[in-house]
Design a protein around this motif. Structure first.
Motif, PDB file in Angstrom:
ATOM      1  N   GLU A   1       0.824  -1.208   0.000  1.00 47.31           N
ATOM      2  CA  GLU A   1       0.000   0.000   0.000  1.00 47.31           C
ATOM      3  C   GLU A   1       0.856   1.256   0.000  1.00 47.31           C
ATOM      4  O   GLU A   1       0.506   2.266  -0.618  1.00 47.31           O
TER       5      GLU A   1
ATOM      6  N   PRO B   1      -3.043   7.761  14.925  1.00 47.35           N
ATOM      7  CA  PRO B   1      -3.654   6.693  14.116  1.00 47.35           C
ATOM      8  C   PRO B   1      -2.825   5.408  14.219  1.00 47.35           C
ATOM      9  O   PRO B   1      -1.625   5.445  14.493  1.00 47.35           O
TER      10      PRO B   1
ATOM     11  N   ASP C   1      -3.735  -0.597  11.579  1.00 48.06           N
ATOM     12  CA  ASP C   1      -4.260  -1.951  11.767  1.00 48.06           C
ATOM     13  C   ASP C   1      -4.720  -2.557  10.444  1.00 48.06           C
ATOM     14  O   ASP C   1      -4.641  -3.761  10.246  1.00 48.06           O
ATOM     15  N   ASP C   2      -5.204  -1.710   9.550  1.00 43.36           N
ATOM     16  CA  ASP C   2      -5.701  -2.171   8.254  1.00 43.36           C
ATOM     17  C   ASP C   2      -4.964  -1.404   7.158  1.00 43.36           C
ATOM     18  O   ASP C   2      -5.179  -0.196   6.989  1.00 43.36           O
TER      19      ASP C   2
ATOM     20  N   ARG D   1      -5.454  -1.136   4.186  1.00 44.61           N
ATOM     21  CA  ARG D   1      -6.333  -0.564   3.168  1.00 44.61           C
ATOM     22  C   ARG D   1      -7.097   0.658   3.660  1.00 44.61           C
ATOM     23  O   ARG D   1      -7.826   1.288   2.894  1.00 44.61           O
ATOM     24  N   ASP D   2      -6.938   1.009   4.920  1.00 45.95           N
ATOM     25  CA  ASP D   2      -7.623   2.170   5.483  1.00 45.95           C
ATOM     26  C   ASP D   2      -7.011   3.445   4.910  1.00 45.95           C
ATOM     27  O   ASP D   2      -5.828   3.719   5.130  1.00 45.95           O
TER      28      ASP D   2
ATOM     29  N   GLY E   1      -7.179   6.404   5.837  1.00 40.89           N
ATOM     30  CA  GLY E   1      -6.703   7.304   6.874  1.00 40.89           C
ATOM     31  C   GLY E   1      -5.264   7.063   7.273  1.00 40.89           C
ATOM     32  O   GLY E   1      -4.578   7.967   7.757  1.00 40.89           O
ATOM     33  N   VAL E   2      -4.771   5.838   7.044  1.00 41.94           N
ATOM     34  CA  VAL E   2      -3.379   5.522   7.367  1.00 41.94           C
ATOM     35  C   VAL E   2      -2.437   6.290   6.452  1.00 41.94           C
ATOM     36  O   VAL E   2      -1.364   6.740   6.869  1.00 41.94           O
TER      37      VAL E   2
END
Length: 330
Positions: free
Chosen positions: A185, A280, A283-284, A286-287, A289-290
């Motif tokens: 990502e 933040p 954890d994911d 694909r989020d 917001g990361v």
């Protein structure tokens, strides 16, 4: 132990092992310092480098030197080295670099009256258990990088991983299942990813097979690169919850995203920080917001920790103690 090595490039070079930038010459100080850290522990390595950057008036010597004993020593975390140096008459500042969590005890094994004990503890972080603190152990404040500026043309992602003192099964699961998704990502969203770790370089490279061979991805051990310089040039910063990593973002008032905490100490520090400010967590992968932490409001984010300029001078404070000790040993 510290060994001086040649400089290479501004951001990709292997840094001098003492973390300082100096040129030797006829005017070099006669006072000599030995610099010791656990280079396989991210916090320990960063602590040594940041303190050493303020010690340009002392001449670092390698641990294998046949010269006379050094005038003073900085030892980060290695209690056996502190005991050995103290027994040989060398004044020592022993610095505990990492967050102890709720189960680890900061001990003073081999403590003598020739050693002074310090612990990397920001002002916003209270002692997890004051009843366990050894007598004479003083907090330093934040061990900030020597340069607080960031590049105006920041690019890519710095993923700073610490697997020190993490149970093997937990580390393996993260490396095999979570890390590849984060790197993929990071490449897709920011175009480049710098993966820096303190341990398990070979398994990490294996887990990133097919990604680590691309020029946009580089996987390095922390001891082989200048972590603080890499952070200055990165647009996004994903980091294990460690004191050395959080000090980078706090001192530069920069965005910070926590990697999933690994091990008890990381989980405890992440929980303490997130009670004070909304860091933040990746954890994911694909989020969205990361990958898009807001630049706006970052100053307000760090204001939640009530930053005190004096608290950011932890490295200078330890360096001053070493300088004084080299002149007037205990």
């Amino acid at each position: 132990m510290a060994v001086l090595t040649p400089r290479e490039g501004p951001e990709t070079r292997r840094p001098d092992r003492d973390g300082a930038e100096r040129e030797s010459g006829p005017g070099e100080s006669a006072r000599r310092i030995l610099l010791v850290s656990r280079d396989e522990q991210l916090d320990s390595l960063l602590a040594r480098r940041r303190v050493a950057a303020h010690l340009r008036d002392l001449r670092p010597v390698p641990g294998t030197s046949d010269e006379a004993p050094p005038d003073v020593a900085l030892v980060c975390d290695d209690e056996a080295a502190t005991a050995r140096l103290s027994a040989s008459g060398v004044p020592v500042v022993h610095l505990y670099s990492g967050h102890p969590g709720t189960t680890d005890t900061l001990g003073t094994a081999g403590a003598t009256d020739r050693a002074l004990y310090r612990v990397h503890r920001p002002g916003w972080l209270p002692d997890p258990d004051p009843t366990r603190a050894p007598t004479g152990l003083r907090p330093t404040g934040v061990l900030a990088p020597v340069r607080s500026a960031r590049s105006r043309q920041r690019a890519g992602t710095l993923l700073l991983l610490s697997l020190w003192d993490v149970p093997a099964a937990e580390a393996n699961t993260f490396v095999d299942t979570t890390l590849p998704g984060l790197v993929h990502e990071a490449l897709r969203r920011t175009g480049r990813c710098e993966v820096v770790c303190d341990l398990r370089l070979t398994p990490i490279r294996a887990a990133l097979a097919g990604l680590a061979d691309r020029p946009e991805v580089r996987v390095s051990r922390a001891v082989d690169v200048d972590v603080d310089a890499l952070h200055a040039g990165a647009r996004l910063f994903l980091a294990a919850p460690t004191l050395g990593a959080s000090a980078l973002a706090q001192a530069r008032r920069a965005p910070l995203v926590f990697l999933p905490p690994l091990g008890g100490a990381q989980r405890d520090l992440a929980a303490r920080m997130r009670r004070l400010m909304p860091v933040p967590c990746a954890d994911d992968p694909r989020d969205p917001g990361v990958w898009a932490p807001p630049d706006e409001g970052v100053t307000t984010l760090w204001d939640a920790l009530a930053p005190d300029l004096d608290d950011l001078r932890g490295a200078q404070r330890v360096a001053r103690t070493l300088r004084q000790l080299s002149l007037a040993p205990l």
